[in-house]
Design a protein around this motif. Structure first.
Motif, short mmCIF file in Angstrom:
data_model
loop_
_atom_site.label_atom_id
_atom_site.label_comp_id
_atom_site.label_asym_id
_atom_site.label_seq_id
_atom_site.Cartn_x
_atom_site.Cartn_y
_atom_site.Cartn_z
N LEU A 168 0.88 9.35 -46.75
CA LEU A 168 1.31 8.67 -45.54
C LEU A 168 2.77 9.00 -45.24
CD1 LEU A 168 -0.17 5.13 -46.32
CD2 LEU A 168 -1.21 6.94 -44.97
N TYR A 169 3.16 8.77 -43.99
CA TYR A 169 4.55 8.97 -43.61
C TYR A 169 5.39 7.87 -44.24
CZ TYR A 169 8.63 9.98 -40.75
OH TYR A 169 9.89 10.32 -40.34
N LEU A 170 6.53 8.25 -44.81
CA LEU A 170 7.38 7.29 -45.54
C LEU A 170 8.38 6.64 -44.60
CD1 LEU A 170 7.97 6.26 -48.46
CD2 LEU A 170 9.77 7.99 -48.55
N GLY A 171 8.31 5.32 -44.50
CA GLY A 171 9.27 4.58 -43.69
C GLY A 171 8.94 4.59 -42.21
N LYS A 172 9.98 4.52 -41.37
CA LYS A 172 9.81 4.48 -39.93
C LYS A 172 10.31 5.76 -39.30
CE LYS A 172 10.20 -0.57 -39.49
NZ LYS A 172 10.92 -1.70 -38.84
N LYS A 173 9.51 6.31 -38.40
CA LYS A 173 9.89 7.55 -37.72
C LYS A 173 11.11 7.31 -36.83
CE LYS A 173 5.29 9.63 -37.78
NZ LYS A 173 4.19 10.23 -37.00
N GLY A 174 12.03 8.27 -36.87
CA GLY A 174 13.22 8.17 -36.05
C GLY A 174 14.35 7.38 -36.68
N LYS A 175 14.14 6.86 -37.90
CA LYS A 175 15.18 6.09 -38.57
C LYS A 175 15.37 6.60 -39.99
CE LYS A 175 14.56 1.74 -36.05
NZ LYS A 175 14.37 0.27 -36.17
N ASP A 176 16.62 6.55 -40.47
CA ASP A 176 16.88 6.91 -41.86
C ASP A 176 16.10 5.98 -42.77
OD1 ASP A 176 18.57 8.96 -41.12
OD2 ASP A 176 20.40 7.77 -41.35
N PHE A 177 15.61 6.55 -43.86
CA PHE A 177 14.75 5.76 -44.74
C PHE A 177 15.50 4.61 -45.41
CE2 PHE A 177 13.27 4.83 -49.04
CZ PHE A 177 12.01 4.33 -48.74
N GLU A 178 14.82 3.46 -45.43
CA GLU A 178 15.26 2.29 -46.19
C GLU A 178 14.04 1.66 -46.84
OE1 GLU A 178 17.45 -0.53 -43.88
OE2 GLU A 178 18.73 0.98 -42.94
N PHE A 179 14.21 1.10 -48.02
CA PHE A 179 13.08 0.47 -48.69
C PHE A 179 12.54 -0.72 -47.89
CE2 PHE A 179 14.95 2.68 -52.36
CZ PHE A 179 13.80 3.26 -52.90
N ALA A 180 13.40 -1.31 -47.07
CA ALA A 180 12.98 -2.45 -46.25
C ALA A 180 11.94 -2.06 -45.20
CB ALA A 180 14.19 -3.09 -45.57
N HIS A 181 11.82 -0.76 -44.91
CA HIS A 181 10.86 -0.29 -43.90
C HIS A 181 9.44 -0.15 -44.43
CE1 HIS A 181 14.48 1.83 -41.75
NE2 HIS A 181 14.47 0.52 -41.56
N LEU A 182 9.25 -0.30 -45.72
CA LEU A 182 7.95 -0.06 -46.33
C LEU A 182 7.01 -1.25 -46.20
CD1 LEU A 182 9.12 1.68 -49.63
CD2 LEU A 182 8.19 2.79 -47.59
N PRO A 183 5.70 -0.99 -46.17
CA PRO A 183 4.72 -2.09 -46.14
C PRO A 183 4.62 -2.82 -47.47
CG PRO A 183 3.58 0.01 -46.29
CD PRO A 183 5.03 0.33 -46.08
N VAL A 184 5.10 -2.18 -48.54
CA VAL A 184 5.11 -2.83 -49.86
C VAL A 184 6.51 -3.35 -50.14
CG1 VAL A 184 3.27 -1.38 -50.76
CG2 VAL A 184 5.63 -0.67 -51.09
N LYS A 185 6.58 -4.44 -50.85
CA LYS A 185 7.87 -5.01 -51.21
C LYS A 185 8.42 -4.28 -52.43
CE LYS A 185 10.18 -9.26 -52.67
NZ LYS A 185 10.00 -10.70 -53.05
N VAL A 186 9.66 -3.78 -52.32
CA VAL A 186 10.31 -3.07 -53.42
C VAL A 186 11.52 -3.88 -53.87
CG1 VAL A 186 11.37 -0.92 -54.20
CG2 VAL A 186 9.55 -0.85 -52.48
N GLU A 187 11.54 -4.22 -55.15
CA GLU A 187 12.63 -5.03 -55.72
C GLU A 187 13.32 -4.23 -56.81
OE1 GLU A 187 13.25 -9.43 -57.87
OE2 GLU A 187 11.25 -8.64 -57.44
N PHE A 188 14.65 -4.27 -56.83
CA PHE A 188 15.44 -3.59 -57.86
C PHE A 188 16.02 -4.62 -58.82
CE2 PHE A 188 15.03 -0.33 -54.76
CZ PHE A 188 15.26 0.89 -55.40
N VAL A 189 15.81 -4.39 -60.12
CA VAL A 189 16.35 -5.29 -61.14
C VAL A 189 17.00 -4.47 -62.24
CG1 VAL A 189 14.62 -7.06 -60.69
CG2 VAL A 189 14.21 -5.38 -62.48
N GLU A 190 17.98 -5.07 -62.89
CA GLU A 190 18.65 -4.43 -64.02
C GLU A 190 18.14 -5.03 -65.32
OE1 GLU A 190 22.82 -4.95 -63.46
OE2 GLU A 190 22.93 -3.59 -61.74
#
Length: 275
Positions: A228-250
């Motif tokens: 599938l196409y990653l993110g939103k067309k015409g915009k720089d990629f951000e994890f917030a654009h994805l249909p899945v929730k992505v969380e970063f933890v240390e």
């Protein structure tokens, strides 16, 4: 005598036919009844039967294709710390590990009030193995725990990004929308990158990958070969654009006090408790 014989045979013939077709009277009766009915009524009956049949077929397909997703998949490159993290989550103990060549699985009980139990599966990280194991388990994934070596992230950023790109553009994963937890491991090492910096660099790298691979995306819905196409067309990629929730933890599977110390995995455990 001949006439009687012929007549007898004629009288016996219907009986033979009746014996061969025992349902014929009922079929004839049904046909007669249908001929006597209003055509509009008959059309209504046919439509109703068609709706029932279509509904039954749909329910059978839906129920048979529905998969209970109860697996938490540990994925990442080799030596990112997946297998030690697997041991820490299950027993809390430190364990000497080596590069995995097959999957390992065990029940994991989340540390929450609900106490939900998931199947924790550690998948091999070698690039020659991970695709086949991912294909095997991805449909059952409730969540992905993507483990990153924070200490050498700068050297591996390209490989990490390509693996993550493949996950995020997979049609099955996108449809099921499992949680995605990016674990920035080995925070006990001085040169480790922070989760925020790793997220920013991954977004830049994934944006570049999207541009270089976009030529392969030719169908109207943006998919080719299951991607599938990653993110939103015409915009720089951000994890917030994805249909899945992505969380970063240390976290630190090894811990700051060495082999005998406790692991620092509380942030990961909190994320797993919310599944």
């Amino acid at each position: 005598m001949e006439a009687d014989s012929t007549g007898g045979n004629m009288r016996g013939k219907p009986d033979v036919e009746m014996a061969d077709n025992p349902l014929e009277p009922y079929v004839e009766f049904l046909r007669q009844q249908l001929e006597d009915q209003d055509p509009v009524f008959l059309i209504g009956v046919i439509v109703a039967l068609a709706v029932v049949i279509i509904t039954c077929v749909f329910l059978k397909y839906f129920l048979s294709s529905k998969t209970v997703r109860s697996a938490v998949l540990l994925v990442g490159l080799c030596d990112s710390g997946k297998t030690l993290l697997f041991s820490r989550l299950l027993s809390g103990k430190f364990k000497r590990t080596q590069t995995s060549i097959t999957d390992s699985s065990a029940p994991y009980k989340a540390k929450s009030d609900r106490g939900s139990t998931w199947t924790l599966i550690d998948l091999p990280g070698h690039d020659s193995l991970r695709c086949q194991y991912l294909e095997k388990f991805k449909s059952a994934a409730r969540a992905f725990v993507f483990v990153v070596d924070s200490a050498i992230f700068q050297k591996e950023v390209r490989d990490v990004s390509e693996f993550l790109y493949d996950l995020l553009t997979d049609a099955v994963i996108s449809r099921n929308a499992p949680a995605m937890i990016v674990v920035c491991n080995k925070q006990d090492i001085t040169m480790a990158k922070s989760a925020k910096l790793i997220q920013q660099q991954l977004e830049k790298e994934l944006n570049t990958l999207r541009v270089t691979r976009s030529a392969a995306l030719s169908s109207q819905d943006g998919s080719v070969g299951g991607s599938l196409y990653l993110g939103k067309k015409g915009k720089d990629f951000e994890f917030a654009h994805l249909p899945v929730k992505v969380e970063f933890v240390e976290c630190s599977a090894r811990g700051s006090k060495g082999d005998d110390g406790e692991a620092d995995i509380k942030n990961l455990e909190k994320s797993l408790a919310k599944l």
